[in-house]
Design an enzyme around this catalytic site. Structure first.
Site, PDB file in Angstrom:
ATOM      1  N   ALA A  63      11.821   0.832 -44.271  1.00  0.00           N
ATOM      2  CA  ALA A  63      11.581  -0.575 -44.600  1.00  0.00           C
ATOM      3  C   ALA A  63      10.852  -1.232 -43.437  1.00  0.00           C
ATOM      4  CB  ALA A  63      12.915  -1.265 -44.839  1.00  0.00           C
ATOM      5  N   GLU A 125      19.424   4.017 -40.475  1.00  0.00           N
ATOM      6  CA  GLU A 125      19.728   2.590 -40.595  1.00  0.00           C
ATOM      7  C   GLU A 125      20.917   2.129 -39.751  1.00  0.00           C
ATOM      8  OE1 GLU A 125      18.808   4.529 -43.041  1.00  0.00           O
ATOM      9  OE2 GLU A 125      17.547   3.476 -44.471  1.00  0.00           O
TER      10      GLU A 125
HETATM   11  N1  CAA Z   1       9.078  -1.413 -39.490  1.00  0.00           N
HETATM   12  C1  CAA Z   1       8.197  -2.127 -38.773  1.00  0.00           C
HETATM   13  N2  CAA Z   1       7.605  -1.660 -37.646  1.00  0.00           N
HETATM   14  C2  CAA Z   1       7.911  -0.399 -37.275  1.00  0.00           C
HETATM   15  C3  CAA Z   1       8.817   0.395 -37.980  1.00  0.00           C
HETATM   16  C4  CAA Z   1       9.415  -0.150 -39.145  1.00  0.00           C
HETATM   17  N3  CAA Z   1      10.262   0.557 -39.877  1.00  0.00           N
HETATM   18  N4  CAA Z   1       8.923   1.580 -37.348  1.00  0.00           N
HETATM   19  C5  CAA Z   1       8.110   1.535 -36.290  1.00  0.00           C
HETATM   20  N5  CAA Z   1       7.496   0.335 -36.243  1.00  0.00           N
HETATM   21  C6  CAA Z   1       6.508  -0.111 -35.262  1.00  0.00           C
HETATM   22  C7  CAA Z   1       7.079  -0.186 -33.857  1.00  0.00           C
HETATM   23  O1  CAA Z   1       7.710  -1.431 -33.640  1.00  0.00           O
HETATM   24  C8  CAA Z   1       5.846   0.000 -33.010  1.00  0.00           C
HETATM   25  O2  CAA Z   1       5.188  -1.241 -32.988  1.00  0.00           O
HETATM   26  P1  CAA Z   1       4.369  -1.687 -31.661  1.00  0.00           P
HETATM   27  O3  CAA Z   1       3.305  -0.649 -31.507  1.00  0.00           O
HETATM   28  O4  CAA Z   1       3.881  -3.040 -32.028  1.00  0.00           O
HETATM   29  O5  CAA Z   1       5.369  -1.683 -30.537  1.00  0.00           O
HETATM   30  C9  CAA Z   1       4.985   0.961 -33.842  1.00  0.00           C
HETATM   31  O6  CAA Z   1       5.521   0.895 -35.177  1.00  0.00           O
HETATM   32  C10 CAA Z   1       5.055   2.394 -33.394  1.00  0.00           C
HETATM   33  O7  CAA Z   1       6.407   2.757 -33.211  1.00  0.00           O
HETATM   34  P2  CAA Z   1       6.886   3.578 -31.930  1.00  0.00           P
HETATM   35  O8  CAA Z   1       6.277   3.034 -30.706  1.00  0.00           O
HETATM   36  O9  CAA Z   1       8.363   3.652 -32.005  1.00  0.00           O
HETATM   37  O10 CAA Z   1       6.222   5.001 -32.226  1.00  0.00           O
HETATM   38  P3  CAA Z   1       6.875   6.441 -32.115  1.00  0.00           P
HETATM   39  O11 CAA Z   1       5.848   7.404 -32.570  1.00  0.00           O
HETATM   40  O12 CAA Z   1       7.510   6.624 -30.778  1.00  0.00           O
HETATM   41  O13 CAA Z   1       8.079   6.470 -33.178  1.00  0.00           O
HETATM   42  C11 CAA Z   1       9.169   6.162 -35.301  1.00  0.00           C
HETATM   43  C12 CAA Z   1       7.824   6.310 -34.544  1.00  0.00           C
HETATM   44  C13 CAA Z   1       9.971   7.482 -35.194  1.00  0.00           C
HETATM   45  C14 CAA Z   1       8.835   5.867 -36.725  1.00  0.00           C
HETATM   46  C15 CAA Z   1       9.992   5.026 -34.645  1.00  0.00           C
HETATM   47  O14 CAA Z   1       9.174   3.870 -34.566  1.00  0.00           O
HETATM   48  C16 CAA Z   1      11.217   4.653 -35.430  1.00  0.00           C
HETATM   49  O15 CAA Z   1      12.255   5.283 -35.274  1.00  0.00           O
HETATM   50  N6  CAA Z   1      11.106   3.599 -36.256  1.00  0.00           N
HETATM   51  C17 CAA Z   1      12.245   3.055 -36.974  1.00  0.00           C
HETATM   52  C18 CAA Z   1      12.558   3.886 -38.183  1.00  0.00           C
HETATM   53  C19 CAA Z   1      13.706   3.271 -38.916  1.00  0.00           C
HETATM   54  O16 CAA Z   1      14.699   2.857 -38.356  1.00  0.00           O
HETATM   55  N7  CAA Z   1      13.562   3.239 -40.242  1.00  0.00           N
HETATM   56  C20 CAA Z   1      14.572   2.668 -41.079  1.00  0.00           C
HETATM   57  C21 CAA Z   1      14.225   1.252 -41.353  1.00  0.00           C
HETATM   58  S1  CAA Z   1      15.519   0.448 -42.157  1.00  0.00           S
HETATM   59  C22 CAA Z   1      15.364   0.845 -43.766  1.00  0.00           C
HETATM   60  O17 CAA Z   1      14.515   1.576 -44.171  1.00  0.00           O
HETATM   61  C23 CAA Z   1      16.398   0.061 -44.528  1.00  0.00           C
HETATM   62  C24 CAA Z   1      16.612   0.286 -45.933  1.00  0.00           C
HETATM   63  O18 CAA Z   1      17.086   1.284 -46.413  1.00  0.00           O
HETATM   64  C25 CAA Z   1      16.395  -0.858 -46.839  1.00  0.00           C
END
Ligand code: CAA
Length: 697
Positions: A63, A125
């Protein structure tokens, strides 16, 4: 259709491609685009299957976290997953990079899943204070069984493709371009007349001992609610029909969405990334880094050397004698053996790091080619100055000269060299190859590209680097000394060290301040008290009961006795009854009548002291933004991540309420409890610490 989802036809297959950089988060536009594209595929003649793929580096990272806390926008994610699954067409996901959270939930809504060998999936999450809220808690256990689903969802870990295949989360692993692989798989499925396969129609997973698991998760989470709550949602998958399970998942999801923990954890997520984005460094290139000098091979120096070696940097370590050099090599070898045991490196890499990448020398001339040198010698100004004079003579022009001092004046160290612009503080935390925090201490004359190099090193080492200005203790240790002091005051006034430690671990700290003091060694605080005694303000309250214990040679864990008594082979200690006697004696001497403290009051005073000093630190510009303080405390001081940091905690409490308490405590001890000007100003203007973060962005 929206710009972020494109639709193309390949004979009987419609390809839906998500292109929402950097990680294809499921923003409203992506959800709308997928929903519209499903409608189109179903309405076009001849389409028999749909393939969903992601553009760029990931399938879907979940998300869009930026939308959390804002009014919901249609279509919502759970409905989208249901809509995909309900399609009369055969729906296939071809996954590469990460498929996380809502990204995996979209894939679980598809009927078949193929992934690249390097792909990773997960439902992380809980780390954001919520649970998978788009059917993940209901669909995953139908594929993996309840126990495995509880483990995956409550740890939020990334699962590599081979394990995901074994667990039944994906159906096939195939290397190649994700669209090509997905099209081939969809064609095979169509050719074999494969049926639609909605996970929601699979049988409920068998139950486990839910209450015991719930209790264990609560204990493990040290107050964090999301893992235990997520488990209850998996329980619903086992006990309820799918539709009712989804309703239960939604209720539990909304409960968590409304918690302060969700706010704290999302604050931590974004600011862990924002902390190294310094406006002053935009366009400033760091200096090249290939080899690092480390002066001193004690615990700290060996930890720093280990961190550098593991990140691919060559290390030249300077020690003073053959024996010290051997001991330093032994420490680094021990650290690397640990990395080998944990599977971080293989035997060949381990051997190469020790024999090729590391040089231990007693001669400063060995440093002539290093790009950056970190001094980690005894914490005394004269000793540091002698080392920096030698570095100044030995290192090449442009080499960054860094001190790992934890409180000394970096300006004074810099002034002792002929190149103060190249001097910086790089304050690591012990053990330096494990702890994530790195304070980058910027002195008055430090050149911008030297600051950028400090941050570049932090990134190479996988650290969270925070910019700090020069003062006694920089950001972290300065704030620590203030909240540590208030714990001492509470002991004098009647709270036992054991009650304080328990109250603070219940609040979520990894350890209480007295257990930490035992771990660090009571002799350290004793030496500091003696050093500062002559210059102490007469109104400053400093308990001395613990000095009596030190005088008897008891220094905490290393001698087996401190605030707690430690038995060999046992983890943790038991309260030392002698301590209570010593406190009583001191109270009598000082004429204090002890009173009762509630756990809530202990936490409040401790936190107010922390926030007040943090506001001073930000107000003076030692930390540029409140978020710098938050990340320092989270990554270096065991502050509970689910509170987001002390400044976020204060925002959540309301700064006016925090200030009112500080002023009330000030009626008892006006010297200690002086409200920080920045805190007063923010309250007067009705602003928060987070407002300051946003203004600085
Ligand atoms: N939403 C919005 N922005 C996100 C995002 C997300 N889910 N995931 C990553 N980003 C953004 C980061 O904030 C970062 O932004 P900036 O460049 O502006 O700082 C950019 O994407 C790149 O992220 P990273 O610097 O972390 O890059 P990475 O390659 O080291 O890692 C990743 C990538 C593994 C995807 C890591 O960003 C991550 O773990 N993201 C979160 C994933 C997550 O928690 N997903 C679950 C979301 S909750 C959900 O989905 C709820 C539901 O069921 C309804």
């Amino acid at each position: 259709m929206t710009d972020v989802v494109t639709y193309t036809r390949h004979d009987e297959i419609a390809v839906l491609r998500i292109a929402n950089p950097p990680v294809n988060a499921l923003s409203q536009a992506v959800r709308q685009g997928l929903s519209d594209a499903m409608d189109r595929a179903e309405s076009e003649d001849g389409v028999k299957a749909v393939l969903i793929v992601g553009d760029g580096r990931a399938f879907i990272a979940g998300a869009d976290i930026k939308e959390f806390g804002k009014p919901p926008m249609e279509p919502n994610l759970p409905d989208l997953c249901t809509r995909i699954e309900a399609s009369p067409l055969l729906v296939v996901a071809s996954m590469h990079g990460v498929s996380l959270g809502g990204g995996l939930e979209v894939a679980l809504g598809c009927h078949y899943r193929v992934a690249q060998p390097s792909a990773r999936v997960g439902l992380p999450e809980v780390h954001l204070g919520i649970l998978p809220g788009a059917g993940g808690t209901q669909r995953l256990p139908r594929l993996t069984g309840a126990e495995k689903a509880v483990e995956a969802i409550t740890t939020g870990r990334h699962i590599k493709a081979p394990e995901a295949l074994e667990l039944g989360i994906i159906d096939k692993i195939e290397e190649g371009d994700p669209e090509t692989v997905g099209l081939a798989y969809a064609r095979d499925l169509l050719a074999s007349n494969a049926a639609r396969r909605p996970v929601s129609e699979m049988p409920n997973p068998q139950g486990i001992d839910w209450d015991a698991t719930h209790a264990a998760l609560l204990k493990k989470g040290r107050g964090q609610l999301s893992p235990a709550t997520a488990m209850r949602a998996v329980q619903a998958a086992s006990e309820l029909p799918f539709d009712e399970g989804i309703k239960r998942e939604r209720e539990l999801f909304m409960d968590l969405m409304n918690t302060d923990q969700r706010k704290g954890l999302i604050h931590a997520f974004f600011n862990e990334r924002a902390v190294s984005n310094l406006p002053e460094l935009k366009g400033v290139a760091p200096r090249a880094l290939q080899s690092i000098g480390v002066i001193g091979g004690g615990t700290m120096g060996a930890g720093i050397a280990t961190a550098c070696l593991l990140s691919g940097l060559n290390v030249v370590m300077i020690e003073m004698s053959d024996d010290a050099a051997e001991a330093a090599k032994g420490r680094i070898g021990g650290n690397l053996a640990g990395a080998l045991k944990r599977g971080k490196i293989n035997q060949e890499k381990h051997d190469n790091l020790l024999s090729i990448a590391l040089e231990v020398s007693q001669n400063y001339d060995s440093l002539k080619d290093v790009d950056l040198v970190i001094e980690a010698v005894f914490e005394e100004m004269d000793v540091k100055k002698q080392v920096f004079a030698k570095l100044d003579a030995a290192c090449k022009p442009g080499c960054v000269l860094a001190s790992n001092t934890s409180y000394l004046d970096v300006n004074e160290i810099a002034a002792s060299t002929t190149r103060p612009a190249d001097v910086i503080g790089l304050h690591f935390f012990s053990p330096a190859h494990v702890m994530k925090l790195l304070e980058v201490v910027v002195a008055d004359q430090t050149a911008p590209d030297v600051v950028a190099t400090g941050f570049a090193l932090g990134k190479m080492l996988g650290k969270v680097a925070v910019r700090a200005g020069v003062c006694d203790g920089f950001i972290g240790n300065r704030i620590l000394s203030t909240y540590r002091a208030v714990a001492g005051h509470m002991v004098l006034d009647g709270a036992s060290p054991f009650q304080i430690d328990d109250a603070l671990t219940d609040f979520g700290f990894a350890m209480g301040p007295f257990a930490v003091a035992d771990l660090a060694g009571l002799d350290i605080g004793w030496a500091t008290r003696k050093r500062k005694a002559a210059t102490r303000h007469p109104d400053e309250r400093v308990p001395t009961y613990i000095d009596r214990l030190c005088e008897q040679g008891h220094y905490g864990q290393k001698t087996g006795e401190g605030y707690y008594i430690y038995e060999k082979g046992k983890r943790g200690g038991t309260p030392n009854p002698k301590i209570l006697e010593l406190i009583k004696d001191e109270q009598q001497t000082l004429g204090i009548t002890p009173r009762d403290f509630s756990d809530a009051e202990i936490v409040r005073r401790y936190m107010c002291a922390m926030v007040n000093e943090a506001a001073e630190v930000v107000g003076e510009g030692i930390a540029r933004r409140p978020l710098d303080v938050d990340m320092t405390l989270l990554f270096g001081y065991g502050f509970p991540r689910y509170w987001g940091g002390p400044m976020k905690w204060a925002d959540i409490q309301g700064l006016d309420a925090v200030l009112a308490d500080i002023e009330r405590y000030g009626q008892e001890d006006a010297w200690f409890w002086q409200p920080a000007p920045l805190l007063k100003q923010l309250v007067a203007e009705g602003r928060t610490f987070d407002d300051l973060n946003k203004e600085a962005a």
